[in-house]
Design a protein around this motif. Structure first.
Motif, PDB file in Angstrom:
ATOM      1  N   ARG A   1      36.996 -20.418 -10.426  1.00 27.64           N
ATOM      2  CA  ARG A   1      37.640 -20.374 -11.741  1.00 27.64           C
ATOM      3  C   ARG A   1      38.276 -19.016 -11.997  1.00 27.64           C
ATOM      4  O   ARG A   1      39.377 -18.927 -12.527  1.00 27.64           O
ATOM      5  CB  ARG A   1      36.615 -20.699 -12.839  1.00 27.64           C
ATOM      6  CG  ARG A   1      36.407 -22.170 -12.999  1.00 27.64           C
ATOM      7  CD  ARG A   1      35.593 -22.467 -14.262  1.00 27.64           C
ATOM      8  NE  ARG A   1      34.632 -23.471 -13.889  1.00 27.64           N
ATOM      9  CZ  ARG A   1      33.327 -23.318 -13.815  1.00 27.64           C
ATOM     10  NH1 ARG A   1      32.780 -22.191 -14.161  1.00 27.64           N
ATOM     11  NH2 ARG A   1      32.549 -24.296 -13.420  1.00 27.64           N
ATOM     12  N   GLU A   2      37.588 -17.954 -11.638  1.00 30.97           N
ATOM     13  CA  GLU A   2      38.143 -16.605 -11.810  1.00 30.97           C
ATOM     14  C   GLU A   2      39.394 -16.406 -10.955  1.00 30.97           C
ATOM     15  O   GLU A   2      40.366 -15.793 -11.386  1.00 30.97           O
ATOM     16  CB  GLU A   2      37.078 -15.537 -11.476  1.00 30.97           C
ATOM     17  CG  GLU A   2      35.984 -15.429 -12.503  1.00 30.97           C
ATOM     18  CD  GLU A   2      36.511 -15.089 -13.886  1.00 30.97           C
ATOM     19  OE1 GLU A   2      37.395 -14.222 -14.010  1.00 30.97           O
ATOM     20  OE2 GLU A   2      36.037 -15.716 -14.861  1.00 30.97           O
TER      21      GLU A   2
ATOM     22  N   GLU B   1      32.188 -20.589 -10.350  1.00 35.27           N
ATOM     23  CA  GLU B   1      32.668 -19.512 -11.240  1.00 35.27           C
ATOM     24  C   GLU B   1      33.674 -18.627 -10.496  1.00 35.27           C
ATOM     25  O   GLU B   1      34.674 -18.205 -11.059  1.00 35.27           O
ATOM     26  CB  GLU B   1      31.477 -18.686 -11.737  1.00 35.27           C
ATOM     27  CG  GLU B   1      31.843 -17.658 -12.783  1.00 35.27           C
ATOM     28  CD  GLU B   1      32.427 -18.282 -14.054  1.00 35.27           C
ATOM     29  OE1 GLU B   1      33.320 -17.647 -14.641  1.00 35.27           O
ATOM     30  OE2 GLU B   1      32.011 -19.391 -14.441  1.00 35.27           O
ATOM     31  N   LYS B   2      33.408 -18.382  -9.229  1.00 33.14           N
ATOM     32  CA  LYS B   2      34.315 -17.555  -8.418  1.00 33.14           C
ATOM     33  C   LYS B   2      35.691 -18.223  -8.298  1.00 33.14           C
ATOM     34  O   LYS B   2      36.721 -17.567  -8.412  1.00 33.14           O
ATOM     35  CB  LYS B   2      33.704 -17.343  -7.029  1.00 33.14           C
ATOM     36  CG  LYS B   2      34.469 -16.406  -6.153  1.00 33.14           C
ATOM     37  CD  LYS B   2      33.733 -16.198  -4.833  1.00 33.14           C
ATOM     38  CE  LYS B   2      34.482 -15.254  -3.941  1.00 33.14           C
ATOM     39  NZ  LYS B   2      33.824 -15.034  -2.665  1.00 33.14           N
TER      40      LYS B   2
ATOM     41  N   LYS C   1      42.259 -18.153 -12.617  1.00 30.03           N
ATOM     42  CA  LYS C   1      42.736 -17.353 -13.755  1.00 30.03           C
ATOM     43  C   LYS C   1      43.610 -16.198 -13.263  1.00 30.03           C
ATOM     44  O   LYS C   1      44.643 -15.888 -13.839  1.00 30.03           O
ATOM     45  CB  LYS C   1      41.561 -16.809 -14.561  1.00 30.03           C
ATOM     46  CG  LYS C   1      40.895 -17.831 -15.431  1.00 30.03           C
ATOM     47  CD  LYS C   1      39.747 -17.184 -16.205  1.00 30.03           C
ATOM     48  CE  LYS C   1      38.940 -18.203 -16.957  1.00 30.03           C
ATOM     49  NZ  LYS C   1      37.788 -17.601 -17.650  1.00 30.03           N
ATOM     50  N   GLU C   2      43.167 -15.559 -12.187  1.00 28.06           N
ATOM     51  CA  GLU C   2      43.918 -14.438 -11.619  1.00 28.06           C
ATOM     52  C   GLU C   2      45.288 -14.896 -11.115  1.00 28.06           C
ATOM     53  O   GLU C   2      46.299 -14.246 -11.362  1.00 28.06           O
ATOM     54  CB  GLU C   2      43.123 -13.807 -10.480  1.00 28.06           C
ATOM     55  CG  GLU C   2      43.806 -12.630  -9.839  1.00 28.06           C
ATOM     56  CD  GLU C   2      43.021 -12.088  -8.653  1.00 28.06           C
ATOM     57  OE1 GLU C   2      43.670 -11.590  -7.714  1.00 28.06           O
ATOM     58  OE2 GLU C   2      41.777 -12.177  -8.653  1.00 28.06           O
TER      59      GLU C   2
END
Length: 128
Positions: free
Chosen positions: A19-20, A16-17, A23-24
């Protein structure tokens, strides 16, 4: 030989980290470099407007044969007047909103266009 499921099993699994972070990075992507095309001879009015809005807000329409810019073999007086109208519209306004069914809408703001066309009297008379 391994099948498609074997490939899927080997695909990287992002946390999840991660993926974030992706996105950033995508959100903070640098703006695309604007490369000027300063001289136009063979163009459509729509293409010129798109370039003025998205690439560089200044252009020169230049040709030693005005027939290339104003028309072609099959182009009649109405088509030539429409093309001149498009060009005048670009030059005469501070902004120009363009809406199309087949592409995204855009606005031409603060564009500057100069024109330098040469032609012979004979070919000019045949058009007009």
């Amino acid at each position: 030989m391994a099948g498609p499921s074997a490939i899927k099993d080997r695909a990287p699994r992002h946390s999840e980290k991660e993926r974030e972070r992706l996105k950033e990075l995508d959100h903070n992507r640098p703006e695309e470099h604007r490369t000027p095309r300063l001289v136009y001879e063979d163009f459509t009015p729509e293409g010129l407007k798109w370039d003025l809005a998205t690439k560089w807000p200044s252009a020169g329409i230049m040709s030693s044969e005005a027939g290339i810019v104003l028309g072609s073999h099959g182009m009649g007086k109405d088509s030539i007047m429409r093309r001149l109208g498009h060009t005048k519209q670009i030059v005469g306004r501070d902004s120009n909103a363009i809406s199309r069914r087949t592409s995204e809408c855009f606005i031409v703001r603060g564009a500057r266009v100069s024109a330098y066309l040469q032609n012979t009297k004979i070919s000019f008379r045949t058009v007009l």
